[in-house]
Design an enzyme around this catalytic site. Sequence first.
Site, PDB file in Angstrom:
ATOM      1  N   SER A  78      54.001  36.405  31.952  1.00  0.00           N
ATOM      2  CA  SER A  78      52.619  36.689  32.322  1.00  0.00           C
ATOM      3  C   SER A  78      51.638  36.051  31.320  1.00  0.00           C
ATOM      4  O   SER A  78      51.685  34.857  31.084  1.00  0.00           O
ATOM      5  CB  SER A  78      52.425  38.209  32.449  1.00  0.00           C
ATOM      6  OG  SER A  78      51.190  38.523  33.039  1.00  0.00           O
ATOM      7  N   ASP A 131      52.950  37.331  44.160  1.00  0.00           N
ATOM      8  CA  ASP A 131      52.366  37.717  42.873  1.00  0.00           C
ATOM      9  C   ASP A 131      50.849  37.692  42.969  1.00  0.00           C
ATOM     10  O   ASP A 131      50.250  36.632  43.156  1.00  0.00           O
ATOM     11  CB  ASP A 131      52.843  36.745  41.790  1.00  0.00           C
ATOM     12  CG  ASP A 131      52.522  37.212  40.382  1.00  0.00           C
ATOM     13  OD1 ASP A 131      51.622  38.056  40.228  1.00  0.00           O
ATOM     14  OD2 ASP A 131      53.156  36.709  39.440  1.00  0.00           O
ATOM     15  N   HIS A 153      56.105  40.799  39.713  1.00  0.00           N
ATOM     16  CA  HIS A 153      55.503  40.254  38.494  1.00  0.00           C
ATOM     17  C   HIS A 153      56.014  41.011  37.264  1.00  0.00           C
ATOM     18  O   HIS A 153      56.397  40.398  36.269  1.00  0.00           O
ATOM     19  CB  HIS A 153      53.974  40.353  38.595  1.00  0.00           C
ATOM     20  CG  HIS A 153      53.244  39.753  37.450  1.00  0.00           C
ATOM     21  ND1 HIS A 153      52.822  38.437  37.432  1.00  0.00           N
ATOM     22  CD2 HIS A 153      52.852  40.277  36.252  1.00  0.00           C
ATOM     23  CE1 HIS A 153      52.208  38.192  36.287  1.00  0.00           C
ATOM     24  NE2 HIS A 153      52.206  39.282  35.556  1.00  0.00           N
TER      25      HIS A 153
END
Length: 324
Positions: free
Chosen positions: A136, A270, A299
Amino acid sequence: MKSASEEPVPLHEEFIYCCGAATHVLKCGPWKDLSKDESKNLPRLLFMIIPGNPGLAGYYRTFIQALYCGLNQQYPVWVVSHAGHCKPPRGMEMIEDTDIKELEDVFGLNGQVEHKLNFLKKNVSKDIKLVLIAHSIGCYITLEMMKRASELQVLRSVLLFPTIERMAQSPQGKLMTPLLCKLRYALYMPVYLLSFLPEGVKASLVRFALRGMKTCDESSITTSINLFSVDCIANILYMASQEMMKVVERDSTTIKQNLKKLIFYYGTGDSWCPQQYYDEIKMDFPDGDIRLCEKGLRHAFVLDASKEMAAMITDWLQDDLTKL
């Protein structure tokens, strides 16, 4: 390569000050003397995990154990929390009690980049090659690290569900930006009140919040109890607010300069980095190793798919590791 073992492996846990901020480090494999050039037993390679946000090392506990086993326990695998995202143990403050100010705005996005570079400088020999596995916002941090410290011996960087561009314009970003940038202080009071609840009640609340998952990693539940700390939440939300404002344009220059070292892994559903972002980067870098998830992983894969992700990564890196 062996598949990730079902048996947990021992973890070494440290709470340290890095850039003057409380930092939680989890390590599989050798954890001593990696900063000493004269050590004869230095590993050739270190796997370092750069977390997402919340940047709590505990969320990656199962992941690094599975990765370490998948690598036949040959290479150390470490995860370093973001500065100030962990609740420090009793007797340790969130900020080091010193007159020396090591870094301006250590809890901000830029500070978190410098925090990871400082950790490597102080804890890992410059002769050790690195595999950086980022998740991320950790992917943005990793690209910045490679940009600012080209001397790092990065063998590979694996960027999982990379939030490296247009975060505020993503479906989730459109929803969260007003909350993070204008209303985040309103969250502090309820968190403060909840912080007085017994640990068992906090765990029950976390289980209730994650009730929609078929399976949930137990370490994610215990780690999430950190989120009942006002100090942790304040630092997490502050960093997130900066992400919305600062992660705008994709750094295509750094990507181009390091393309052969990078593996991108995008999700199909996502809401932080939608498939459109995958399509566009794939078009801009047709020779890049840019993959689209075919397994439907979320995610926040650490909540329920750590072992599956670790097995994929060991498979991706097999050729690189046989050349060492």
